[in-house]
Design a protein around this motif. Structure first.
Motif, PDB file in Angstrom:
ATOM      1  N   ILE A  35       0.900  -1.364  -0.012  1.00 15.04           N
ATOM      2  CA  ILE A  35      -0.297   0.116   0.008  1.00 15.04           C
ATOM      3  C   ILE A  35       0.778   1.221   0.095  1.00 15.04           C
ATOM      4  N   LEU A  36       1.808   1.207   0.691  1.00 16.46           N
ATOM      5  CA  LEU A  36       2.878   2.209   0.747  1.00 16.46           C
ATOM      6  C   LEU A  36       3.409   2.555  -0.305  1.00 16.46           C
ATOM      7  N   TYR A  37       3.872   1.388  -1.032  1.00 13.15           N
ATOM      8  CA  TYR A  37       4.605   1.539  -2.376  1.00 13.15           C
ATOM      9  C   TYR A  37       3.635   2.303  -3.356  1.00 13.15           C
ATOM     10  N   VAL A  38       2.455   1.765  -3.292  1.00 11.96           N
ATOM     11  CA  VAL A  38       1.487   2.445  -4.434  1.00 11.96           C
ATOM     12  C   VAL A  38       1.330   3.834  -4.033  1.00 11.96           C
ATOM     13  N   LEU A  39       1.217   4.312  -3.027  1.00 16.84           N
ATOM     14  CA  LEU A  39       0.930   5.514  -2.485  1.00 16.84           C
ATOM     15  C   LEU A  39       2.218   6.423  -2.930  1.00 16.84           C
ATOM     16  N   HIS A  40       3.453   5.904  -2.443  1.00 17.87           N
ATOM     17  CA  HIS A  40       4.601   6.705  -2.744  1.00 17.87           C
ATOM     18  C   HIS A  40       4.938   6.663  -4.264  1.00 17.87           C
ATOM     19  N   GLN A  41       4.798   5.495  -4.991  1.00 18.38           N
ATOM     20  CA  GLN A  41       5.310   5.687  -6.242  1.00 18.38           C
ATOM     21  C   GLN A  41       4.141   6.262  -7.431  1.00 18.38           C
ATOM     22  N   ASP A  42       2.943   6.497  -6.804  1.00 19.75           N
ATOM     23  CA  ASP A  42       1.684   6.953  -7.469  1.00 19.75           C
ATOM     24  C   ASP A  42       1.489   6.236  -8.544  1.00 19.75           C
ATOM     25  N   VAL A  43       1.173   4.843  -8.510  1.00 17.39           N
ATOM     26  CA  VAL A  43       1.035   3.847  -9.551  1.00 17.39           C
ATOM     27  C   VAL A  43      -0.412   3.416  -9.344  1.00 17.39           C
ATOM     28  N   ALA A  44      -0.883   2.907 -10.172  1.00 20.91           N
ATOM     29  CA  ALA A  44      -2.421   2.504 -10.052  1.00 20.91           C
ATOM     30  C   ALA A  44      -2.352   1.055  -9.428  1.00 20.91           C
ATOM     31  N   TRP A  45      -3.182   0.634  -8.808  1.00 16.97           N
ATOM     32  CA  TRP A  45      -3.380  -0.546  -7.895  1.00 16.97           C
ATOM     33  C   TRP A  45      -3.060  -1.837  -8.966  1.00 16.97           C
ATOM     34  N   GLN A  46      -3.699  -1.681 -10.233  1.00 19.09           N
ATOM     35  CA  GLN A  46      -3.469  -2.675 -10.873  1.00 19.09           C
ATOM     36  C   GLN A  46      -2.033  -2.978 -11.554  1.00 19.09           C
ATOM     37  N   LEU A  47      -1.303  -1.935 -11.416  1.00 22.15           N
ATOM     38  CA  LEU A  47       0.093  -2.018 -11.834  1.00 22.15           C
ATOM     39  C   LEU A  47       0.951  -2.355 -10.638  1.00 22.15           C
ATOM     40  N   LEU A  48       0.601  -2.752  -9.497  1.00 17.18           N
ATOM     41  CA  LEU A  48       1.538  -2.913  -8.613  1.00 17.18           C
ATOM     42  C   LEU A  48       2.521  -4.421  -8.854  1.00 17.18           C
ATOM     43  N   PRO A  49       3.673  -4.329  -8.823  1.00 20.05           N
ATOM     44  CA  PRO A  49       4.456  -5.304  -9.347  1.00 20.05           C
ATOM     45  C   PRO A  49       4.164  -6.532  -8.438  1.00 20.05           C
ATOM     46  N   LEU A  50       4.019  -7.849  -9.093  1.00 18.28           N
ATOM     47  CA  LEU A  50       3.720  -9.003  -8.383  1.00 18.28           C
ATOM     48  C   LEU A  50       5.020  -9.331  -7.448  1.00 18.28           C
ATOM     49  N   SER A  56      -1.422  -9.117  -5.476  1.00 24.45           N
ATOM     50  CA  SER A  56      -2.598  -8.386  -6.312  1.00 24.45           C
ATOM     51  C   SER A  56      -2.682  -6.878  -5.636  1.00 24.45           C
ATOM     52  N   GLY A  57      -2.919  -6.140  -6.674  1.00 26.44           N
ATOM     53  CA  GLY A  57      -3.241  -4.591  -6.119  1.00 26.44           C
ATOM     54  C   GLY A  57      -4.579  -4.566  -5.422  1.00 26.44           C
ATOM     55  N   LEU A  58      -5.717  -5.582  -6.148  1.00 21.00           N
ATOM     56  CA  LEU A  58      -6.792  -5.182  -5.588  1.00 21.00           C
ATOM     57  C   LEU A  58      -6.971  -5.925  -3.789  1.00 21.00           C
ATOM     58  N   THR A  59      -6.240  -6.600  -3.752  1.00 20.50           N
ATOM     59  CA  THR A  59      -6.131  -7.309  -2.294  1.00 20.50           C
ATOM     60  C   THR A  59      -5.488  -6.181  -1.347  1.00 20.50           C
ATOM     61  N   CYS A  60      -4.655  -5.440  -1.830  1.00 21.01           N
ATOM     62  CA  CYS A  60      -4.123  -4.014  -1.225  1.00 21.01           C
ATOM     63  C   CYS A  60      -5.179  -3.253  -0.951  1.00 21.01           C
ATOM     64  N   TRP A  61      -5.822  -2.860  -2.033  1.00 18.53           N
ATOM     65  CA  TRP A  61      -6.673  -1.941  -2.083  1.00 18.53           C
ATOM     66  C   TRP A  61      -7.914  -2.295  -1.071  1.00 18.53           C
ATOM     67  N   ARG A  62      -8.567  -3.520  -1.148  1.00 22.14           N
ATOM     68  CA  ARG A  62      -9.323  -3.784  -0.305  1.00 22.14           C
ATOM     69  C   ARG A  62      -8.938  -3.907   0.863  1.00 22.14           C
ATOM     70  N   ARG A  63      -7.568  -4.152   1.574  1.00 26.59           N
ATOM     71  CA  ARG A  63      -7.165  -4.106   2.723  1.00 26.59           C
ATOM     72  C   ARG A  63      -7.009  -2.509   3.386  1.00 26.59           C
ATOM     73  N   LEU A  64      -6.713  -1.562   2.474  1.00 29.79           N
ATOM     74  CA  LEU A  64      -6.790  -0.338   2.607  1.00 29.79           C
ATOM     75  C   LEU A  64      -8.116   0.183   3.137  1.00 29.79           C
ATOM     76  N   ASP A  65      -9.067  -0.313   1.996  1.00 28.17           N
ATOM     77  CA  ASP A  65     -10.598   0.150   2.185  1.00 28.17           C
ATOM     78  C   ASP A  65     -11.116  -0.320   3.706  1.00 28.17           C
TER      79      ASP A  65
END
Length: 66
Positions: A35-50, A56-65
């Protein structure tokens, strides 16, 4: 994320339900790092490197939600 920072953050996370449906949840610490990586790098959840470990970026997004 170092152990000292995680020791401060861990008590703040919401508890898991006693019986949650679906697969076993992803480790909270790994998910928070992603989650911190996505917020710091300003990338889309779908582009989270595996390669980061959660898978899954969706997993992280749900956890943040949650």
């Amino acid at each position: 994320m170092d152990d000292d920072l995680w020791a401060l953050i861990e008590p703040l996370r919401p508890p898991w339900p006693t019986r949650s449906p679906g697969p076993r949840p992803v480790d909270d610490r790994l998910c928070l790092q992603d989650i911190l990586y996505v917020l710091h790098q300003d990338v889309a959840w779908q582009l989270l490197p595996l390669e980061l470990g959660v898978g899954s970026g969706l997993t992280c997004w749900r956890r943040l939600d949650r």
